[in-house]
Design a protein around this motif. Structure first.
Motif, short mmCIF file in Angstrom:
data_model
loop_
_atom_site.label_atom_id
_atom_site.label_comp_id
_atom_site.label_asym_id
_atom_site.label_seq_id
_atom_site.Cartn_x
_atom_site.Cartn_y
_atom_site.Cartn_z
N HIS A 77 0.84 -1.21 0.00
CA HIS A 77 0.00 0.00 0.00
C HIS A 77 0.87 1.26 0.00
CE1 HIS A 77 -2.59 3.05 1.82
NE2 HIS A 77 -1.74 3.11 2.83
N GLN A 78 1.98 1.21 0.77
CA GLN A 78 2.82 2.39 0.97
C GLN A 78 4.27 1.93 1.19
OE1 GLN A 78 4.46 5.23 1.02
NE2 GLN A 78 2.64 6.32 1.71
N PRO A 79 5.15 2.10 0.20
CA PRO A 79 6.52 1.57 0.34
C PRO A 79 7.42 2.41 1.25
CG PRO A 79 6.24 2.62 -1.80
CD PRO A 79 4.90 2.66 -1.14
N TRP A 80 6.96 3.62 1.64
CA TRP A 80 7.82 4.47 2.48
C TRP A 80 7.87 3.94 3.90
CZ3 TRP A 80 11.21 8.11 1.22
CH2 TRP A 80 11.14 8.62 -0.09
N VAL A 81 9.08 3.82 4.43
CA VAL A 81 9.27 3.31 5.79
C VAL A 81 10.37 4.12 6.47
CG1 VAL A 81 8.68 0.94 5.08
CG2 VAL A 81 11.08 1.62 5.20
N GLU A 82 10.47 3.92 7.79
CA GLU A 82 11.63 4.44 8.51
C GLU A 82 12.09 3.36 9.48
OE1 GLU A 82 12.56 8.68 9.74
OE2 GLU A 82 11.82 7.84 11.62
N VAL A 83 13.41 3.13 9.55
CA VAL A 83 13.91 2.27 10.61
C VAL A 83 14.65 3.14 11.62
CG1 VAL A 83 14.11 0.18 9.18
CG2 VAL A 83 16.10 1.61 9.51
N CYS A 84 14.55 2.76 12.88
CA CYS A 84 15.20 3.49 13.96
C CYS A 84 16.09 2.50 14.70
CB CYS A 84 14.14 4.08 14.88
SG CYS A 84 14.86 5.15 16.13
N TRP A 85 17.33 2.94 14.94
CA TRP A 85 18.37 2.05 15.42
C TRP A 85 19.07 2.73 16.57
CZ3 TRP A 85 21.05 -0.02 10.51
CH2 TRP A 85 21.63 -1.26 10.73
N TYR A 86 19.13 2.08 17.70
CA TYR A 86 19.87 2.66 18.83
C TYR A 86 21.03 1.75 19.18
CZ TYR A 86 21.19 4.50 23.33
OH TYR A 86 21.93 5.03 24.36
N PHE A 87 22.21 2.33 19.28
CA PHE A 87 23.43 1.59 19.65
C PHE A 87 23.79 1.98 21.08
CE2 PHE A 87 23.57 1.83 15.03
CZ PHE A 87 23.85 0.52 14.70
N PRO A 88 23.51 1.05 22.05
CA PRO A 88 23.65 1.42 23.47
C PRO A 88 25.08 1.73 23.88
CG PRO A 88 22.47 -0.67 23.22
CD PRO A 88 22.99 -0.31 21.88
N LYS A 89 26.06 1.00 23.34
CA LYS A 89 27.42 1.19 23.83
C LYS A 89 27.95 2.59 23.45
CE LYS A 89 31.94 -0.89 24.01
NZ LYS A 89 32.88 -1.69 23.24
N THR A 90 27.72 2.98 22.22
CA THR A 90 28.22 4.29 21.76
C THR A 90 27.16 5.39 21.87
OG1 THR A 90 27.69 3.55 19.53
CG2 THR A 90 29.99 3.36 20.21
N ARG A 91 25.96 5.02 22.32
CA ARG A 91 24.87 5.97 22.55
C ARG A 91 24.58 6.81 21.31
NH1 ARG A 91 26.19 9.41 27.13
NH2 ARG A 91 23.97 9.86 27.23
N GLU A 92 24.33 6.10 20.21
CA GLU A 92 24.01 6.74 18.94
C GLU A 92 22.68 6.25 18.42
OE1 GLU A 92 27.49 6.73 15.94
OE2 GLU A 92 27.91 5.18 17.42
N GLN A 93 21.98 7.12 17.73
CA GLN A 93 20.73 6.73 17.06
C GLN A 93 20.85 7.05 15.56
OE1 GLN A 93 16.35 7.60 18.31
NE2 GLN A 93 17.04 9.36 17.12
N PHE A 94 20.40 6.10 14.74
CA PHE A 94 20.29 6.32 13.29
C PHE A 94 18.83 6.13 12.91
CE2 PHE A 94 24.71 5.27 13.76
CZ PHE A 94 25.38 5.95 12.75
N ARG A 95 18.30 7.09 12.18
CA ARG A 95 16.94 6.93 11.62
C ARG A 95 17.08 6.96 10.11
NH1 ARG A 95 14.48 11.84 14.53
NH2 ARG A 95 12.56 11.39 13.41
#
Ligand SMILES: Cc1cc2nc3c(=O)[nH]c(=O)nc-3n(C[C@H](O)[C@H](O)[C@H](O)COP(=O)(O)O)c2cc1C
Length: 202
Positions: A77-95
């Motif tokens: 229906h809708q191919p647009w998505v977002e993934v959210c990733w948290y890296f606890p050791k380095t305390r980084e987030q990627f969206r």
């Protein structure tokens, strides 16, 4: 001409993401991401899935899922998505946002079908067995049913899908440090270079 990012050249966000994956490699859950899709009712829907690496030599992220799942229906229906990733050791987030392509047994592209085959070959026995389970998300019947397919066969089960995410924006937040740091990577068909990087307020 396609308006999606091309499959050549390593995107500039690949280096910080590779660094985060490397520094957090001791944590098995550093390969789990939250995938958000949009339902046909225009509502958000979110769940955890496993990052399976990149479709080499492209910048597309690989995931797998069951064609009978709700998320697979959302993608048609809708191919647009977002993934959210948290890296606890380095305390980084990627969206990471972009269009997700679903590759199932009916795919007409031989290269994509071969990628699906390879992904199946890479799966453990335990990972494979889930694709022979009854329809995900449906109520469990009072009387057990016999599933028509069983994991003893060599054929790839129909529900097995490869998912390829072709990113168009990547938002990288680093909590470590004072001040915190945040960058936005944005792909544009018309800009030069096509991946633009901007430091932004956290
Ligand atoms: C740690 C973890 C890893 C998971 N990995 C996957 C995966 O790689 N693919 C997948 O389809 N579901 C995976 N799941 C299950 C999904 O989170 C979800 O429950 C299931 O796919 C049904 O989602 P849907 O009804 O929104 O499609 C995982 C769940 C957890 C907790």
């Amino acid at each position: 001409m396609s308006q999606a990012p091309p499959n050549s050249h390593l995107a500039p966000w690949r280096a910080p993401l590779a660094r985060a994956l490397h520094r957090n490699r001791a944590l098995p859950h550093s390969r789990y991401v939250q995938l958000a899709t949009v339902t046909p009712q225009e509502r958000p829907s979110n769940r955890t899935i496993v990052f399976r690496g990149f479709w080499q030599p492209t910048n597309q992220l690989k995931f797998i899922t069951d064609q009978r799942s709700a998320k697979a229906e959302h993608l048609t229906h809708q191919p647009w998505v977002e993934v959210c990733w948290y890296f606890p050791k380095t305390r980084e987030q990627f969206r990471v946002a972009g269009r997700m392509q679903l590759i199932d047994a009916t795919c007409k592209d031989a290269e994509l079908l071969a990628a699906r085959d390879r992904q199946w070959m890479d799966l453990s026995e335990q990972g494979r067995s889930q694709f022979f389970w009854p329809h995900p998300g449906q109520p469990i019947p009072a009387e057990p049913i016999i599933t028509p397919e069983d994991s003893g066969t060599n054929a790839i089960p129909k529900p097995f899908c490869l998912l390829l995410l072709n990113p168009e924006t990547v938002d990288h937040l680093e909590l470590r440090g004072d001040p915190q740091q945040r960058w936005r990577y944005e792909w544009s068909a018309t800009a030069s270079p096509q991946w633009q990087l901007q430091a932004i307020n956290p």
